[in-house]
Design a protein around this motif. Structure first.
Motif, PDB file in Angstrom:
ATOM      1  N   ILE A 214       0.849  -1.181   0.000  1.00  0.00           N
ATOM      2  CA  ILE A 214       0.000   0.000   0.000  1.00  0.00           C
ATOM      3  C   ILE A 214       0.891   1.239   0.000  1.00  0.00           C
ATOM      4  N   SER A 215       0.625   2.180  -0.916  1.00  0.00           N
ATOM      5  CA  SER A 215       1.432   3.400  -1.014  1.00  0.00           C
ATOM      6  C   SER A 215       0.586   4.622  -0.719  1.00  0.00           C
ATOM      7  N   ASP A 216       1.250   5.686  -0.321  1.00  0.00           N
ATOM      8  CA  ASP A 216       0.604   6.961  -0.042  1.00  0.00           C
ATOM      9  C   ASP A 216       1.453   8.063  -0.648  1.00  0.00           C
ATOM     10  N   SER A 217       0.875   8.813  -1.582  1.00  0.00           N
ATOM     11  CA  SER A 217       1.594   9.881  -2.295  1.00  0.00           C
ATOM     12  C   SER A 217       2.856   9.350  -2.981  1.00  0.00           C
ATOM     13  N   GLY A 218       2.753   8.175  -3.541  1.00  0.00           N
ATOM     14  CA  GLY A 218       3.872   7.584  -4.262  1.00  0.00           C
ATOM     15  C   GLY A 218       4.903   6.903  -3.396  1.00  0.00           C
ATOM     16  N   VAL A 219       4.711   6.892  -2.084  1.00  0.00           N
ATOM     17  CA  VAL A 219       5.663   6.274  -1.165  1.00  0.00           C
ATOM     18  C   VAL A 219       5.011   5.032  -0.560  1.00  0.00           C
ATOM     19  N   ILE A 220       5.693   3.893  -0.636  1.00  0.00           N
ATOM     20  CA  ILE A 220       5.161   2.660  -0.060  1.00  0.00           C
ATOM     21  C   ILE A 220       5.119   2.793   1.453  1.00  0.00           C
ATOM     22  N   LYS A 221       3.924   2.646   2.026  1.00  0.00           N
ATOM     23  CA  LYS A 221       3.727   2.877   3.452  1.00  0.00           C
ATOM     24  C   LYS A 221       3.730   1.593   4.258  1.00  0.00           C
ATOM     25  N   TYR A 222       3.016   0.570   3.791  1.00  0.00           N
ATOM     26  CA  TYR A 222       2.998  -0.700   4.513  1.00  0.00           C
ATOM     27  C   TYR A 222       2.592  -1.836   3.580  1.00  0.00           C
ATOM     28  N   ARG A 223       2.782  -3.045   4.065  1.00  0.00           N
ATOM     29  CA  ARG A 223       2.401  -4.250   3.336  1.00  0.00           C
ATOM     30  C   ARG A 223       1.286  -4.958   4.101  1.00  0.00           C
ATOM     31  N   ILE A 224       0.286  -5.456   3.379  1.00  0.00           N
ATOM     32  CA  ILE A 224      -0.825  -6.197   3.968  1.00  0.00           C
ATOM     33  C   ILE A 224      -0.704  -7.669   3.584  1.00  0.00           C
ATOM     34  N   VAL A 225      -0.718  -8.529   4.586  1.00  0.00           N
ATOM     35  CA  VAL A 225      -0.775  -9.975   4.366  1.00  0.00           C
ATOM     36  C   VAL A 225      -1.978 -10.495   5.141  1.00  0.00           C
ATOM     37  N   THR A 226      -2.938 -11.090   4.431  1.00  0.00           N
ATOM     38  CA  THR A 226      -4.152 -11.562   5.081  1.00  0.00           C
ATOM     39  C   THR A 226      -4.719 -12.759   4.349  1.00  0.00           C
ATOM     40  N   GLU A 227      -5.496 -13.555   5.066  1.00  0.00           N
ATOM     41  CA  GLU A 227      -6.119 -14.734   4.465  1.00  0.00           C
ATOM     42  C   GLU A 227      -7.373 -14.364   3.687  1.00  0.00           C
ATOM     43  N   GLU A 228      -8.103 -13.339   4.160  1.00  0.00           N
ATOM     44  CA  GLU A 228      -9.345 -12.938   3.486  1.00  0.00           C
ATOM     45  C   GLU A 228      -9.523 -11.425   3.586  1.00  0.00           C
ATOM     46  N   TRP A 229      -9.845 -10.797   2.456  1.00  0.00           N
ATOM     47  CA  TRP A 229     -10.026  -9.344   2.374  1.00  0.00           C
ATOM     48  C   TRP A 229     -11.376  -9.074   1.731  1.00  0.00           C
ATOM     49  N   GLN A 230     -12.305  -8.471   2.487  1.00  0.00           N
ATOM     50  CA  GLN A 230     -13.625  -8.112   1.981  1.00  0.00           C
ATOM     51  C   GLN A 230     -13.666  -6.611   1.718  1.00  0.00           C
ATOM     52  N   LEU A 231     -14.141  -6.240   0.543  1.00  0.00           N
ATOM     53  CA  LEU A 231     -14.191  -4.838   0.143  1.00  0.00           C
ATOM     54  C   LEU A 231     -15.639  -4.397  -0.017  1.00  0.00           C
ATOM     55  N   PHE A 232     -16.030  -3.344   0.735  1.00  0.00           N
ATOM     56  CA  PHE A 232     -17.355  -2.745   0.641  1.00  0.00           C
ATOM     57  C   PHE A 232     -17.187  -1.339   0.071  1.00  0.00           C
ATOM     58  N   SER A 233     -17.642  -1.131  -1.152  1.00  0.00           N
ATOM     59  CA  SER A 233     -17.424   0.163  -1.808  1.00  0.00           C
ATOM     60  C   SER A 233     -18.688   0.795  -2.360  1.00  0.00           C
ATOM     61  N   SER A 234     -19.819   0.092  -2.348  1.00  0.00           N
ATOM     62  CA  SER A 234     -21.037   0.612  -2.968  1.00  0.00           C
ATOM     63  C   SER A 234     -21.896   1.414  -2.002  1.00  0.00           C
ATOM     64  N   SER A 235     -21.535   1.460  -0.732  1.00  0.00           N
ATOM     65  CA  SER A 235     -22.340   2.173   0.252  1.00  0.00           C
ATOM     66  C   SER A 235     -21.723   3.525   0.565  1.00  0.00           C
ATOM     67  N   GLY A 236     -22.352   4.249   1.505  1.00  0.00           N
ATOM     68  CA  GLY A 236     -21.810   5.536   1.926  1.00  0.00           C
ATOM     69  C   GLY A 236     -20.688   5.403   2.919  1.00  0.00           C
ATOM     70  N   ASN A 237     -20.341   4.180   3.304  1.00  0.00           N
ATOM     71  CA  ASN A 237     -19.269   3.934   4.261  1.00  0.00           C
ATOM     72  C   ASN A 237     -18.287   2.920   3.675  1.00  0.00           C
ATOM     73  N   PRO A 238     -17.525   3.303   2.650  1.00  0.00           N
ATOM     74  CA  PRO A 238     -16.588   2.345   2.036  1.00  0.00           C
ATOM     75  C   PRO A 238     -15.537   1.896   3.048  1.00  0.00           C
ATOM     76  N   ARG A 239     -15.259   0.602   3.052  1.00  0.00           N
ATOM     77  CA  ARG A 239     -14.331   0.055   4.040  1.00  0.00           C
ATOM     78  C   ARG A 239     -13.811  -1.283   3.570  1.00  0.00           C
ATOM     79  N   SER A 240     -12.737  -1.693   4.202  1.00  0.00           N
ATOM     80  CA  SER A 240     -12.167  -3.014   3.996  1.00  0.00           C
ATOM     81  C   SER A 240     -12.276  -3.778   5.305  1.00  0.00           C
ATOM     82  N   VAL A 241     -12.618  -5.052   5.217  1.00  0.00           N
ATOM     83  CA  VAL A 241     -12.789  -5.896   6.397  1.00  0.00           C
ATOM     84  C   VAL A 241     -11.871  -7.103   6.254  1.00  0.00           C
ATOM     85  N   PHE A 242     -11.169  -7.407   7.349  1.00  0.00           N
ATOM     86  CA  PHE A 242     -10.262  -8.551   7.386  1.00  0.00           C
ATOM     87  C   PHE A 242     -10.722  -9.461   8.524  1.00  0.00           C
ATOM     88  N   PRO A 243     -11.706 -10.327   8.270  1.00  0.00           N
ATOM     89  CA  PRO A 243     -12.315 -11.106   9.355  1.00  0.00           C
ATOM     90  C   PRO A 243     -11.410 -12.171   9.936  1.00  0.00           C
TER      91      PRO A 243
END
Length: 218
Positions: A49-78
């Motif tokens: 994951i980068s921010d303003s062209g600078v790599i900020k952190y790495r995500i390693v997870t078994e499952e990544w759920q993306l909610f983007s169609s609502s008024g509260n976009p979020r990522s969930v890592f259950p």
């Protein structure tokens, strides 16, 4: 002339048409709560994951759920997540892991739950059941009981706040080993910067004994 077969045929056609008109279509109820369903689910994720062209952190997870169609976009890592945090030179600064996590896009906020653990390159270790990471303010905080272990001391408290690099932190209602000079005020609030702490040396003055003046008898 016999009309019975014709009458029976007409009656059969009428019954057949009546049966077709009463046919019921079995359908499921419409799903109106679209916010409860993820737009995308990814498995076995290892992503930078980068921010303003600078790599900020790495995500390693078994499952990544993306909610983007609502008024509260979020990522969930259950099933938990491992975050590797980098500095500006892409050097590893810390590891952050937990049992479950949420990232709220609009607020730029991480919410970590379960067994939250942090291990920094300076040897600092943090553990709690809750941790929030505010990316806008570049700070971490928790309202749950937290334990902080540094090379110099061990602290425990009910409130924790730190910069995102874990070099300056505040712990309230603390319990543990520390030095009196670390306190910033008279209340039970400890402020410390482990990487800049200097050893304190107490100077003790030993009083000298005076030799009584000798008396001479003439």
């Amino acid at each position: 002339m016999r009309k019975t077969p014709l009458i029976v045929s007409l009656l059969g056609i009428v019954l057949l048409m009546a049966g077709c008109g009463q046919e019921v279509e079995h359908t499921a109820a419409a799903v109106y709560e679209r916010d409860s369903l993820p737009d995308m689910v990814s498995y076995g994720v290892n992503n930078l994951i980068s921010d303003s062209g600078v790599i900020k952190y790495r995500i390693v997870t078994e499952e990544w759920q993306l909610f983007s169609s609502s008024g509260n976009p979020r990522s969930v890592f259950p099933k938990g997540v491992l975050l590797t945090q980098f500095d500006e030179n892409f050097h590893i600064n810390s590891f952050i892991e937990c049992d479950s996590a949420w990232h709220y896009d609009n607020r730029h906020l991480w919410e970590l739950r379960g067994r939250v653990r942090i291990h920094t390159k300076t040897g600092l270790r943090f553990s709690s059941e809750e941790l929030f990471w505010d990316e806008s303010r570049r700070e971490l905080y928790s309202y749950k009981f937290s334990r902080l272990v540094t090379p110099e001391r061990t602290l425990q408290g009910s409130f924790f706040r730190s910069d995102e690099r874990m070099t300056k932190y505040v712990v309230t209602n603390t319990r543990g080993s520390f030095e009196r000079a670390d306190f910033g005020s008279d209340n039970d609030t400890l402020q410390s910067a482990p990487d800049t702490t200097k050893a304190k040396v107490r100077q003790q003055t030993v009083p000298q004994r005076r030799t009584p003046a000798s008396t001479q008898t003439h």
